[in-house]
Design an enzyme around this catalytic site. Sequence first.
Site, PDB file in Angstrom:
ATOM      1  N   GLY A 177      43.564  28.608  34.641  1.00  0.00           N
ATOM      2  CA  GLY A 177      42.181  28.661  35.104  1.00  0.00           C
ATOM      3  C   GLY A 177      41.337  27.714  34.293  1.00  0.00           C
ATOM      4  O   GLY A 177      41.842  26.943  33.470  1.00  0.00           O
ATOM      5  N   ASP A 196      33.674  42.269  38.149  1.00  0.00           N
ATOM      6  CA  ASP A 196      34.193  41.062  38.821  1.00  0.00           C
ATOM      7  C   ASP A 196      35.405  41.430  39.667  1.00  0.00           C
ATOM      8  O   ASP A 196      36.407  40.726  39.674  1.00  0.00           O
ATOM      9  CB  ASP A 196      34.550  39.986  37.798  1.00  0.00           C
ATOM     10  N   PRO A 256      39.789  39.931  45.181  1.00  0.00           N
ATOM     11  CA  PRO A 256      41.215  39.931  45.496  1.00  0.00           C
ATOM     12  C   PRO A 256      42.087  39.312  44.412  1.00  0.00           C
ATOM     13  O   PRO A 256      43.199  39.781  44.173  1.00  0.00           O
ATOM     14  CB  PRO A 256      41.273  39.134  46.805  1.00  0.00           C
ATOM     15  N   ASN A 274      41.820  39.526  41.331  1.00  0.00           N
ATOM     16  CA  ASN A 274      41.937  40.396  40.159  1.00  0.00           C
ATOM     17  C   ASN A 274      42.622  41.720  40.468  1.00  0.00           C
ATOM     18  O   ASN A 274      42.556  42.650  39.668  1.00  0.00           O
ATOM     19  CB  ASN A 274      40.551  40.665  39.561  1.00  0.00           C
TER      20      ASN A 274
END
Length: 725
Positions: A20, A141, A144, A146
């Site tokens: 990320g 947060d 999908p 996570n």
Amino acid sequence: MTETRRIQSRYRLIELIGRGGMGEVWRALDESLGRQVAVKCLKPVGPQHDQAFTRVLRERFRREARVAASLQHRGVTVVHDFGEYEDVPYLVMELLDGQNLSQLLEENEQHPLPVEHVVDIAEQVADALGYTHRRGIVHRDLKPANIMRLTDGTVKICDFGIARLGHDIGMSSRLTTTGLAMGTPHYMSPEQISGQEVDHRSDLYSLGCVLYEIATGSPPFDQEDAWAVLVGHRDTPPEPLRTHRAELPGFFDRVVLDLLAKVPEERPADAGDLRRRIVLGRTGEQPALGPSLLARPESGQTAAAHGTAMPAWTRAMTAGHRATGSAPPPAERPDPAAGLTGQWTTAASTAPHTGTFVSVSAGPPAPDLLATLEERHSAGIDLGRLGRWTEAAQVHREVAAERLRLLGPDHPDTLASRYEIGFTLSRTGRADEALREFTRVAAGREGALGADHPQTLAARQATAHALGRLGRHAEAHEVYEAVLAVRERVMGPDHPDTLRCRHNLAFNLSRLGRPEESCRIAREVADARARLLGPDHPDTLVTRYEVAYTLGRLGRWAEALEIYQDVARARATTLGADHPDTFAARYEAGISLGRLGRDAEALEVYRSLVADRTRAVGEADPETLRARHGLGVNLGRLGRWEEALAEARAVCALRESTLGPDHPDTVISRREVAAGLGWLGRWSEALGAYRQVAAARTRTLGPDHPQTLAARDDEAHCLERLGQA
């Protein structure tokens, strides 16, 4: 850290399994216990970077470790260890065998998941959230990406990086005032959007968005423009799920709509209540109606009526990625199509800065007509991405005319079409017309959306780009600086749009003859992009390419060469060996080798580039011919003038047939032919070629242009060599 492949002499890194903007996740072997684990590492951040930003990232990382380590539940990822190694924080977690919900949707070709899987996921996530909420932890947060579904059917919640512990409000405030993301717009609750304090019911709303998407294939407010998504969360009642998918159970439809209530008091009381309703529904019993169905407001009674107005900072948000894969615009496209039709066509009066407009047609346009126009608008953008700019321009002009008739001149959709017209004009070399179009769009957006709105800034930035294309770099510089000041104030220094503006500013400074400033700014942007996006992200590589260009302007060719070669290697990996940007970096590496006097190496670079470009795009493509021109130049530098002349003649003939006799590239090739003839002592033939060059430049540039005068000087040199002084 990853160079050693081992952390604390215990965790041996085996394979990179996720990356990320801020970190990486590795499959690793815990050599002490002989088991495989997942190791998440925060990317190294050096002293040259913003220290406040660095502190927040580290604090978030430690928070995730602390929060996750305090949770022991089958529905939450287990944390085994946490620490720092060589100043890089790392987190050791259980290695999960499965896919997140975003990946499952993509694997299912964006179709919704099977009903039984959807209901099972809903029950398991509700159970896990009930556990975390009882411990005073709000995820904040939930999306999908996570939520993982393992191969054995177990569902786990991951990534507590911005979770809030109920007893630790102070740290939470510090973590959310730096401009870092506080959630993903497609899954954010109205109270989260408004900047109000959130509690466990915000997670329930986000879960409702996730369940809506995996059950129907689309999130409840499916727009790519962030502002439209946020307005939907605040003001628009979601459509019942069964209007999209009739086979969904009725109880599930009611449960999800309850989760999506605009105000927290109208949602299920807690995750335990939610799970009980799902369990009862699965067994066929009828659960009691939730409060949001007993007292659901009418469509006009929105969250705004409850005091949930959106703060100014939401205008700076980008839509992010919903699970079903809405692609972001290309890095060089600062302004995606707005697509705000649903929100902007029912108002009764015009009120600048409030987001209400009058339709100039006899009544509100039919939704299906507006949807058709949106599809045609998207088709025009796709044509542009394929390089079919003339066709794209025609589509955008037709859509703009229809939107003007239906919606009015200052409607965001009309302005979005006009923006795309400007973009096609710019890409087809009509920079003066593009400038006029972008200027009109910027004025319209300022009146409709406000001077600081991202779309207004994008249009102003496009005017600066057009000014640069016209050679009006001083004016472009003023616009870039003004836009950058607003972007930094509204969005923050590390927002992608802010960094794009700084990149453009650096590019323009180089063209203004200020390469030192350009190089400094480009380096700063490249560092920021590498930190936020990763060193091999296309945006990072674009800016590193610009750094190399300015280094060349400064005569620092060895440094430029090293960067061009690094960029070429990275682009080959991330974009593909035959991508135009990969070819461009290889070409510049050849230029740098030539400038360093390494002509034999440059010759080999050009020879391989010609072969690859011919295979990929054909022998008559302008970029193939550019590489062949470089090949001929380097043959000449090596004294191989017969070969150089043959190459120059072949390139000149192809350019003349495809580009025309007076095109600058054709004229350059003709001059190279003349130079080869001169080096071979064939001065009378060289004279004729130089005269053709001078005549073409006189026609296109004028008799007093420096390039025309240089051609006349070449002609005079030939006459001297022929004894005709």
